[in-house]
Design a protein around this motif. Sequence first.
Motif, PDB file in Angstrom:
ATOM      1  N   SER A 191       0.840  -1.194   0.000  1.00 31.11           N
ATOM      2  CA  SER A 191       0.000   0.000   0.000  1.00 31.11           C
ATOM      3  C   SER A 191       0.878   1.248   0.000  1.00 31.11           C
ATOM      4  CB  SER A 191      -0.924  -0.006   1.219  1.00 31.11           C
ATOM      5  OG  SER A 191      -0.149  -0.119   2.402  1.00 31.11           O
ATOM      6  N   VAL A 192       0.231   2.389  -0.206  1.00 30.63           N
ATOM      7  CA  VAL A 192       0.953   3.661  -0.255  1.00 30.63           C
ATOM      8  C   VAL A 192       1.558   3.964   1.110  1.00 30.63           C
ATOM      9  CG1 VAL A 192       0.702   6.132  -0.640  1.00 30.63           C
ATOM     10  CG2 VAL A 192      -0.533   4.514  -2.081  1.00 30.63           C
ATOM     11  N   HIS A 193       2.833   4.296   1.134  1.00 30.70           N
ATOM     12  CA  HIS A 193       3.502   4.617   2.385  1.00 30.70           C
ATOM     13  C   HIS A 193       4.778   5.376   2.054  1.00 30.70           C
ATOM     14  CE1 HIS A 193       5.443   0.953   0.943  1.00 30.70           C
ATOM     15  NE2 HIS A 193       6.488   1.230   1.700  1.00 30.70           N
ATOM     16  N   GLY A 194       5.280   6.100   3.025  1.00 34.19           N
ATOM     17  CA  GLY A 194       6.554   6.775   2.882  1.00 34.19           C
ATOM     18  C   GLY A 194       6.527   7.908   1.875  1.00 34.19           C
ATOM     19  N   ARG A 195       7.693   8.187   1.321  1.00 30.58           N
ATOM     20  CA  ARG A 195       7.876   9.292   0.381  1.00 30.58           C
ATOM     21  C   ARG A 195       7.420   8.867  -1.010  1.00 30.58           C
ATOM     22  NH1 ARG A 195      12.403  11.164  -2.740  1.00 30.58           N
ATOM     23  NH2 ARG A 195      12.371  13.426  -3.006  1.00 30.58           N
ATOM     24  N   ALA A 196       6.708   9.754  -1.703  1.00 29.58           N
ATOM     25  CA  ALA A 196       6.169   9.442  -3.029  1.00 29.58           C
ATOM     26  C   ALA A 196       6.818  10.325  -4.074  1.00 29.58           C
ATOM     27  CB  ALA A 196       4.650   9.639  -3.044  1.00 29.58           C
ATOM     28  N   ILE A 197       7.045   9.759  -5.255  1.00 26.84           N
ATOM     29  CA  ILE A 197       7.581  10.507  -6.394  1.00 26.84           C
ATOM     30  C   ILE A 197       6.826  10.099  -7.647  1.00 26.84           C
ATOM     31  CG2 ILE A 197       9.915  10.780  -5.440  1.00 26.84           C
ATOM     32  CD1 ILE A 197      10.824   8.484  -7.241  1.00 26.84           C
ATOM     33  N   GLY A 198       6.836  10.985  -8.627  1.00 28.29           N
ATOM     34  CA  GLY A 198       6.295  10.703  -9.949  1.00 28.29           C
ATOM     35  C   GLY A 198       7.419  10.646 -10.967  1.00 28.29           C
ATOM     36  N   ILE A 199       7.227   9.858 -12.012  1.00 28.95           N
ATOM     37  CA  ILE A 199       8.272   9.646 -13.017  1.00 28.95           C
ATOM     38  C   ILE A 199       7.713   9.973 -14.390  1.00 28.95           C
ATOM     39  CG2 ILE A 199       9.866   7.976 -14.039  1.00 28.95           C
ATOM     40  CD1 ILE A 199       9.710   6.372 -11.500  1.00 28.95           C
ATOM     41  N   ASP A 200       8.482  10.755 -15.152  1.00 26.67           N
ATOM     42  CA  ASP A 200       8.161  11.040 -16.546  1.00 26.67           C
ATOM     43  C   ASP A 200       9.268  10.444 -17.409  1.00 26.67           C
ATOM     44  OD1 ASP A 200       6.693  12.696 -18.721  1.00 26.67           O
ATOM     45  OD2 ASP A 200       8.792  13.300 -18.913  1.00 26.67           O
ATOM     46  N   LEU A 201       8.885   9.654 -18.393  1.00 29.03           N
ATOM     47  CA  LEU A 201       9.837   9.018 -19.300  1.00 29.03           C
ATOM     48  C   LEU A 201       9.901   9.792 -20.599  1.00 29.03           C
ATOM     49  CD1 LEU A 201       8.853   5.267 -18.770  1.00 29.03           C
ATOM     50  CD2 LEU A 201      10.633   6.567 -17.617  1.00 29.03           C
TER      51      LEU A 201
END
Length: 415
Positions: A191-201
């Motif tokens: 599940s969602v936890h901790g630090r989140a980031i988004g990625i663009d390719l």
Amino acid sequence: MNYTYRIYPDLHQSATMLEWLETSRQVYNRALGELKDWINSRKCLMDRCSLNREYIIPADVPFPSYHRQQNDLPKLKQTWPDLKNVYSQVLQTTIRRLHDTWKAFQKRGFGFPRFKKFGQFKSFLFPQFKDNPINGFEIKLPKIGSILISYSRPIPDGFKVKQVRVLSKARGTQWYVIVSIQSQVSIPDISVHGRAIGIDLGLERFATTSDGNFFERPKFLKSQYSKLKLLQRRAARKQKRSANWEKAQIKVARLHNEITAKRKDFHYKTAHNLCDQAQTIFAEDLNTVGLNRGMLRKECIDASFGAFLSRLEWVCWKRGVFFMRVNPNGTSQTCPSCGATVGKPLGERVHHCPECGYQTHRDHAAAEMVLWRGVNSVPVGNRGMETACAGVLAVAQTSSQVPKSRQGTTRNSKK
């Protein structure tokens, strides 16, 4: 889980495995021929016949299912002596391989099974083992014997070897075994936890994260293109099917295998690097099939975005990192600060919003938008939970990942 090892068979073992591949290919084609003949015999209308050909198969003949074709193998050995040289379960898994493809075709509606040409069948499977076939630096395969293996990493305690697939690469000059191991362990959903980031390719930068980090894209094919072009030219000048032509084709295949190995190594290292940065990762759900057919298809195929996303998902699962793909439509045309639509051509690499004045790199703005979409698309009940894989980690507040302007304020900072 699958572990891949390099094996080094002697000349006799290599010749035996090549014969098994060819026999398996012929069995596959024969079973596919029976399947197609049965289907074509049911296509003709009841009140007329085809002028070109007619499949004379009685109406009471049942469909050639997996179990029927598998049970026909012992009878087929009486008229096909080469089948006696191949391990029986290898032939059974070849029939299973055909019917798995047939079921996949029925499910998705396209991709009817095709006949395999010479050299297209590159692997065969041993479906079960009583004991671990790996002993020290050798692996023992039925009817083949002990083969030297590069035992690069040991099998973890508590895991059992379930099956082994023998894989041929570089036109039968390099051999590998894919060992499938299994353990009775229940792993909960991450599940969602901790630090989140988004990625663009992208093609200018392979991957850009929402916090401003990026990874340059190594041009694996382009760096070896001159050498590959030279080897292919030499192979084209040889007489087809001659010994020198085969040697030239082996050199081309080995170079392709080297390029693939470098790309795979880069993908896994990048995936682990991303997992070191965050415990929740959101990425674009790209239409990789469409990208590989577009104007920049050679660059997209060299980058292999689809393979990278699959490997990233596997590494995230193994390391207890939450991974999810989000809708990529309009991520580079939307301001992550105020949500306004900012249209710009592909050549414009800077995002500048006329509404709020937010300015940053185009890929960075897209990565921030991916993060915002990912955080807001996660179900509420799936947030803030710990997993057995990740251990005890601090749970970040979801609202802190949303741009301030999305929470009712406006941000006018520039980067």
